[in-house]
Design a protein around this motif. Structure first.
Motif, mmCIF file in Angstrom:
data_model
loop_
_atom_site.group_PDB
_atom_site.id
_atom_site.type_symbol
_atom_site.label_atom_id
_atom_site.label_comp_id
_atom_site.label_asym_id
_atom_site.label_seq_id
_atom_site.Cartn_x
_atom_site.Cartn_y
_atom_site.Cartn_z
ATOM 1 N N HIS A 18 -6.471 -0.737 6.817
ATOM 2 C CA HIS A 18 -7.232 -1.610 5.917
ATOM 3 C C HIS A 18 -8.370 -2.304 6.669
ATOM 4 O O HIS A 18 -9.512 -2.342 6.203
ATOM 5 C CB HIS A 18 -6.295 -2.637 5.286
ATOM 6 N N GLU A 19 -8.058 -2.841 7.855
ATOM 7 C CA GLU A 19 -9.067 -3.535 8.646
ATOM 8 C C GLU A 19 -10.128 -2.575 9.154
ATOM 9 O O GLU A 19 -11.312 -2.919 9.185
ATOM 10 C CB GLU A 19 -8.405 -4.279 9.806
ATOM 11 N N ASN B 116 -11.050 0.217 7.644
ATOM 12 C CA ASN B 116 -11.824 0.548 6.456
ATOM 13 C C ASN B 116 -12.786 -0.583 6.105
ATOM 14 O O ASN B 116 -13.951 -0.350 5.744
ATOM 15 C CB ASN B 116 -10.881 0.819 5.290
ATOM 16 N N GLU B 117 -12.313 -1.816 6.214
ATOM 17 C CA GLU B 117 -13.127 -2.986 5.924
ATOM 18 C C GLU B 117 -14.301 -3.075 6.899
ATOM 19 O O GLU B 117 -15.422 -3.402 6.506
ATOM 20 C CB GLU B 117 -12.250 -4.236 6.043
ATOM 21 N N GLN C 156 -2.085 -2.210 7.618
ATOM 22 C CA GLN C 156 -3.009 -3.316 7.891
ATOM 23 C C GLN C 156 -4.138 -2.854 8.805
ATOM 24 O O GLN C 156 -5.303 -3.176 8.583
ATOM 25 C CB GLN C 156 -2.261 -4.490 8.532
ATOM 26 N N VAL D 248 0.832 -1.212 0.000
ATOM 27 C CA VAL D 248 0.000 0.000 0.000
ATOM 28 C C VAL D 248 0.862 1.255 0.000
ATOM 29 O O VAL D 248 0.683 2.146 -0.824
ATOM 30 C CB VAL D 248 -0.964 0.009 1.210
#
Length: 121
Positions: free
Chosen positions: A111-112, A114-115, A108, A85
């Motif tokens: 990302h998590e 955002n997920e 990470q 990223v």
């Protein structure tokens, strides 16, 4: 990442993959050799549940082999250890704990997060 570190991670990834493949072969051998012959329905159900859990674990490990192979390809290409990223180096501690990591801890976590937000919407 220097040559010694690369060799360390290559060996770690190859050993991990070999262990998984050996365990999968053992599972296959056990499955072929030991058919379910329990007379009692409860015993049979328990055995089938145990095998189901065992096979699900092997399926997760089969997917893990793909990630290990991808990490080995990144290592050969000189891309191993860099966040996909941000492009920043991934810490050696993170790579030692999770040799298939493709993101820094911060990337990470983002990302998590955002997920989770997209899942909640």
């Amino acid at each position: 990442m220097n040559a010694l570190q690369q060799a360390y991670f290559r060996k770690k990834l190859l050993d991990w993959r070999d262990d998984i493949q050996r365990e999968a072969q053992e599972t296959l051998t056990e499955l072929k050799a030991g058919s379910l012959h329990e007379a009692d329905m409860a015993d049979r159900a328990s055995s089938e549940t145990d095998w189901s859990v065992h096979l699900r674990t092997r399926d997760r490990q089969r997917k893990l082999i793909g990630k290990i192979n991808a990490a080995l390809r990144r290592l050969e290409a000189g891309e191993y250890g860099y966040c996909e990223v941000t492009g920043d180096p991934i810490s050696l501690g993170r790579l030692d704990a999770r040799p298939i990591a493709t993101m820094t801890v911060e990337a990470q976590e983002a990302h998590e997060k955002n997920e989770k937000v997209s899942r909640d919407n």
